[in-house]
Design a protein around this motif. Structure first.
Motif, PDB file in Angstrom:
ATOM      1  N   PHE A 134       0.837  -1.208   0.000  1.00 53.69           N
ATOM      2  CA  PHE A 134       0.000   0.000   0.000  1.00 53.69           C
ATOM      3  C   PHE A 134       0.867   1.252   0.000  1.00 53.69           C
ATOM      4  CE2 PHE A 134      -2.420  -3.395   2.067  1.00 53.69           C
ATOM      5  CZ  PHE A 134      -3.519  -3.436   1.234  1.00 53.69           C
ATOM      6  N   LEU A 135       0.355   2.267  -0.659  1.00 54.16           N
ATOM      7  CA  LEU A 135       1.057   3.548  -0.720  1.00 54.16           C
ATOM      8  C   LEU A 135       0.017   4.641  -0.525  1.00 54.16           C
ATOM      9  CD1 LEU A 135       3.628   5.167  -1.425  1.00 54.16           C
ATOM     10  CD2 LEU A 135       3.070   4.874  -3.840  1.00 54.16           C
ATOM     11  N   GLU A 136       0.100   5.297   0.630  1.00 52.18           N
ATOM     12  CA  GLU A 136      -0.858   6.394   0.871  1.00 52.18           C
ATOM     13  C   GLU A 136      -0.571   7.529  -0.104  1.00 52.18           C
ATOM     14  OE1 GLU A 136      -1.512   7.544   5.121  1.00 52.18           O
ATOM     15  OE2 GLU A 136      -0.038   5.958   5.420  1.00 52.18           O
ATOM     16  N   THR A 137      -1.618   8.091  -0.656  1.00 51.81           N
ATOM     17  CA  THR A 137      -1.471   9.219  -1.578  1.00 51.81           C
ATOM     18  C   THR A 137      -2.388  10.347  -1.089  1.00 51.81           C
ATOM     19  OG1 THR A 137      -3.161   8.307  -3.044  1.00 51.81           O
ATOM     20  CG2 THR A 137      -0.900   7.710  -3.536  1.00 51.81           C
ATOM     21  N   ARG A 138      -2.112  10.804   0.126  1.00 54.00           N
ATOM     22  CA  ARG A 138      -2.983  11.814   0.745  1.00 54.00           C
ATOM     23  C   ARG A 138      -3.172  13.021  -0.159  1.00 54.00           C
ATOM     24  NH1 ARG A 138      -1.868  11.984   7.283  1.00 54.00           N
ATOM     25  NH2 ARG A 138      -1.815   9.720   7.510  1.00 54.00           N
ATOM     26  N   MET A 173      -5.377   6.081  -1.523  1.00 52.03           N
ATOM     27  CA  MET A 173      -4.127   5.295  -1.541  1.00 52.03           C
ATOM     28  C   MET A 173      -4.058   4.437  -2.804  1.00 52.03           C
ATOM     29  SD  MET A 173      -4.425   2.293   1.330  1.00 52.03           S
ATOM     30  CE  MET A 173      -5.625   0.974   1.227  1.00 52.03           C
ATOM     31  N   PHE A 174      -2.826   4.022  -3.105  1.00 52.41           N
ATOM     32  CA  PHE A 174      -2.571   3.099  -4.208  1.00 52.41           C
ATOM     33  C   PHE A 174      -2.388   1.699  -3.609  1.00 52.41           C
ATOM     34  CE2 PHE A 174      -0.002   6.227  -7.161  1.00 52.41           C
ATOM     35  CZ  PHE A 174      -1.162   6.928  -7.432  1.00 52.41           C
ATOM     36  N   SER A 175      -2.700   0.690  -4.421  1.00 55.65           N
ATOM     37  CA  SER A 175      -2.342  -0.698  -4.081  1.00 55.65           C
ATOM     38  C   SER A 175      -1.427  -1.200  -5.188  1.00 55.65           C
ATOM     39  CB  SER A 175      -3.585  -1.581  -4.027  1.00 55.65           C
ATOM     40  OG  SER A 175      -4.444  -1.145  -2.995  1.00 55.65           O
ATOM     41  N   PRO A 222      -5.100  21.102  -8.599  1.00 57.98           N
ATOM     42  CA  PRO A 222      -4.720  21.839  -7.377  1.00 57.98           C
ATOM     43  C   PRO A 222      -3.693  21.107  -6.530  1.00 57.98           C
ATOM     44  CG  PRO A 222      -7.073  21.263  -7.361  1.00 57.98           C
ATOM     45  CD  PRO A 222      -6.506  20.722  -8.634  1.00 57.98           C
ATOM     46  N   PHE A 223      -3.563  19.818  -6.744  1.00 58.98           N
ATOM     47  CA  PHE A 223      -2.643  19.026  -5.921  1.00 58.98           C
ATOM     48  C   PHE A 223      -1.345  18.712  -6.676  1.00 58.98           C
ATOM     49  CE2 PHE A 223      -7.127  17.832  -5.042  1.00 58.98           C
ATOM     50  CZ  PHE A 223      -7.253  18.532  -3.849  1.00 58.98           C
ATOM     51  N   SER A 224      -1.060  19.513  -7.686  1.00 60.36           N
ATOM     52  CA  SER A 224       0.097  19.231  -8.555  1.00 60.36           C
ATOM     53  C   SER A 224       1.417  19.076  -7.800  1.00 60.36           C
ATOM     54  CB  SER A 224       0.223  20.320  -9.621  1.00 60.36           C
ATOM     55  OG  SER A 224      -0.804  20.156 -10.568  1.00 60.36           O
ATOM     56  N   PRO A 225       1.722  19.922  -6.789  1.00 57.59           N
ATOM     57  CA  PRO A 225       3.001  19.722  -6.084  1.00 57.59           C
ATOM     58  C   PRO A 225       3.074  18.334  -5.431  1.00 57.59           C
ATOM     59  CG  PRO A 225       2.090  21.885  -5.580  1.00 57.59           C
ATOM     60  CD  PRO A 225       1.019  21.133  -6.327  1.00 57.59           C
ATOM     61  N   LEU A 235       4.924  12.585  -5.387  1.00 58.95           N
ATOM     62  CA  LEU A 235       4.557  11.167  -5.449  1.00 58.95           C
ATOM     63  C   LEU A 235       5.290  10.463  -6.591  1.00 58.95           C
ATOM     64  CD1 LEU A 235       2.703   8.817  -4.469  1.00 58.95           C
ATOM     65  CD2 LEU A 235       1.119   9.537  -6.250  1.00 58.95           C
ATOM     66  N   LEU A 236       5.337  11.121  -7.753  1.00 58.68           N
ATOM     67  CA  LEU A 236       6.013  10.499  -8.899  1.00 58.68           C
ATOM     68  C   LEU A 236       7.494  10.298  -8.583  1.00 58.68           C
ATOM     69  CD1 LEU A 236       4.341  12.397 -11.890  1.00 58.68           C
ATOM     70  CD2 LEU A 236       3.822  10.107 -11.058  1.00 58.68           C
ATOM     71  N   ALA A 237       8.083  11.273  -7.886  1.00 58.46           N
ATOM     72  CA  ALA A 237       9.495  11.148  -7.507  1.00 58.46           C
ATOM     73  C   ALA A 237       9.672   9.987  -6.530  1.00 58.46           C
ATOM     74  CB  ALA A 237       9.974  12.458  -6.894  1.00 58.46           C
ATOM     75  N   GLN A 238       8.720   9.848  -5.601  1.00 50.32           N
ATOM     76  CA  GLN A 238       8.798   8.764  -4.611  1.00 50.32           C
ATOM     77  C   GLN A 238       8.699   7.395  -5.298  1.00 50.32           C
ATOM     78  OE1 GLN A 238       5.689   8.961  -1.619  1.00 50.32           O
ATOM     79  NE2 GLN A 238       6.271   6.982  -0.761  1.00 50.32           N
ATOM     80  N   VAL A 239       7.764   7.285  -6.238  1.00 52.48           N
ATOM     81  CA  VAL A 239       7.582   6.011  -6.962  1.00 52.48           C
ATOM     82  C   VAL A 239       8.872   5.657  -7.708  1.00 52.48           C
ATOM     83  CG1 VAL A 239       6.349   4.942  -8.897  1.00 52.48           C
ATOM     84  CG2 VAL A 239       5.073   6.161  -7.132  1.00 52.48           C
ATOM     85  N   GLN A 240       9.484   6.704  -8.299  1.00 53.87           N
ATOM     86  CA  GLN A 240      10.730   6.483  -9.037  1.00 53.87           C
ATOM     87  C   GLN A 240      11.852   6.081  -8.069  1.00 53.87           C
ATOM     88  OE1 GLN A 240      11.777   9.897 -11.410  1.00 53.87           O
ATOM     89  NE2 GLN A 240      12.145   8.570 -13.157  1.00 53.87           N
TER      90      GLN A 240
END
Ligand code: FEO
Length: 395
Positions: A138-142, A150-152, A199-202, A207-212
């Motif tokens: 699981f990956l929380e995506t608040r 969240m992602f699974s 609105p949640f772009s930052p 998140l994309l950086a974290q996934v990478q």
């Protein structure tokens, strides 16, 4: 429609909503889907459910794979009612051993359904559960786009079940990106981003950086709306990287409302000025002829935001107030722009429009152009010059 096996023993079991045209104020001209996924393993798991009114579709698809009573676990990636509307009825039917949700998901579930007796199990970012042959991480995506989201991630399948992220509102008989027109698919995805995630772009960027950084291998992205990305999931990830950084093209959007066509003439004169300086990617959008959510899709990658309104009762035209109030909430960034408008006697519209632009952090090119009543050819030269000045500022 049948359940669709998207990976061995992983099935799409959601619902297609062909006739919905309004998603809480977002115009969905081609409907939408509520995707739910079933994984069959030593423990059988249902990821999310569907909107109320679509339970029979979900049950129909589940019956192709497993009797609902044999489902062991539920995962609630997102509590918004388009995915959890059928949750109480499904819990009643399935009687799951466990319902996994994020910490904020637990709060949201209790606040929505008021059922402290449900067997909720809170999972945090990085936690995994074993289903037998495979695991779910699981990956929380608040705030992408609700606090509970969240992602699974299923590492053995290299499959990311991504909740609303990477989705599109588009009802189709096809389930995969390579089965539909790629241009239309990306246009739906861009409109979705502009109206839901902008609105949640930052946070998207982080998140994309974290996934990478975590090196998650992703072969397939299965969102909760629209088509599943299997042929090239990198394409939508790259698009999200552009959109979340609010990168813009050499494009101008002119949005206006007009009472007796004077402001419309001004809009066309601004367009002429842009064209004269070589900007030819321009959208001219009448605020009462275009839905606010379609306007946002055009604004997403535009460098220039130019807005016009006649003065009505010392203010701007109501359709412009609608569009601009909506737009301000979606927090577009990196724009330059200007205002214009005709008036009969008091002429406050341009002042109000400039106020909206300033609140959105738009870099103003000039103080705006006002013309009293019907513009002459000579008076329109000021609007042409405004278009030229904006084009020059766009570089
Ligand atoms: Fe598709 Fe945020 O629900």
């Amino acid at each position: 429609m049948k359940a669709v096996e998207i990976k061995p023993d992983v099935f799409w079991v959601g619902a297609v909503d062909w006739n919905n045209r309004d998603f809480h104020g977002y115009s969905i001209k081609k409907g939408t889907t509520y995707n739910a996924y079933l994984v069959r393993d030593e423990k059988t798991v249902l990821f999310d459910t569907v909107r109320q009114g679509f339970k029979s579709d979900l049950l129909h698809h589940l019956h192709h794979v497993v009797e609902p009573e044999k489902i062991d676990y539920l995962v609630v990636n997102h509590v918004e009612l388009d995915h959890s509307g059928c949750l109480p009825e499904m819990i009643e039917l399935i009687k799951p051993e466990k319902i996994f949700c994020s910490p904020m998901g637990q709060k949201a579930l209790l606040e929505h359904f008021h059922r402290p007796d449900w067997p909720l199990v809170v999972v945090k970012s990085g936690e995994s559960i074993s289903l037998g042959k495979r695991t779910v991480r699981f990956l929380e995506t608040r705030m992408l786009h609700w606090p509970d989201s969240m992602f699974s991630y299923l590492p053995e399948d290299k499959l990311l079940i991504s909740s609303d992220a990477f989705g599109q509102h588009w009802a189709t008989s096809q389930r995969f990106d390579d089965e539909v027109d790629g241009g239309e698919l990306m246009a739906h995805a861009a409109k979705y981003y502009a109206n839901i995630l902008l609105p949640f772009s930052p946070l998207v960027d982080k998140l994309l950086a974290q996934v990478q950084a975590e090196g998650l291998e992703i072969e397939m992205i299965a969102p909760d709306h629209g088509l599943i990305w299997r042929s090239n999931p990198g394409a939508i990830v790259e698009a999200y990287q552009r959109w979340c950084r609010q990168e813009s093209a050499a494009k101008a959007v002119i949005i206006y409302d007009t009472m007796w066509h004077s402001t419309e003439k001004m809009a066309k004169a601004v367009e002429s000025g842009l064209l004269a300086e070589g900007i030819n990617n321009i959208s001219l959008l009448h605020a009462r002829r275009n839905h606010r959510s379609d306007i946002m899709a055009e604004v997403l990658n535009a460098r220039a935001l130019i807005i016009g309104s006649a003065t009505l009762n010392n203010n701007i035209m109501p359709a412009m107030a609608d569009v601009l109030t909506y737009m301000k909430g979606l927090r577009p960034k990196n724009k330059l722009g200007a205002a214009f408008g005709s008036y009969g006697w008091s002429g406050e519209a341009v002042k109000h429009l400039n106020g909206y632009l300033e609140e959105m952090g738009v870099e103003l090119v000039g103080e705006g152009v006002r013309i009293k009543n019907v513009p002459t050819h000579e008076a329109l030269a000021d609007c042409v010059e405004l278009g030229r000045a904006i084009a020059r500022a766009m570089g």
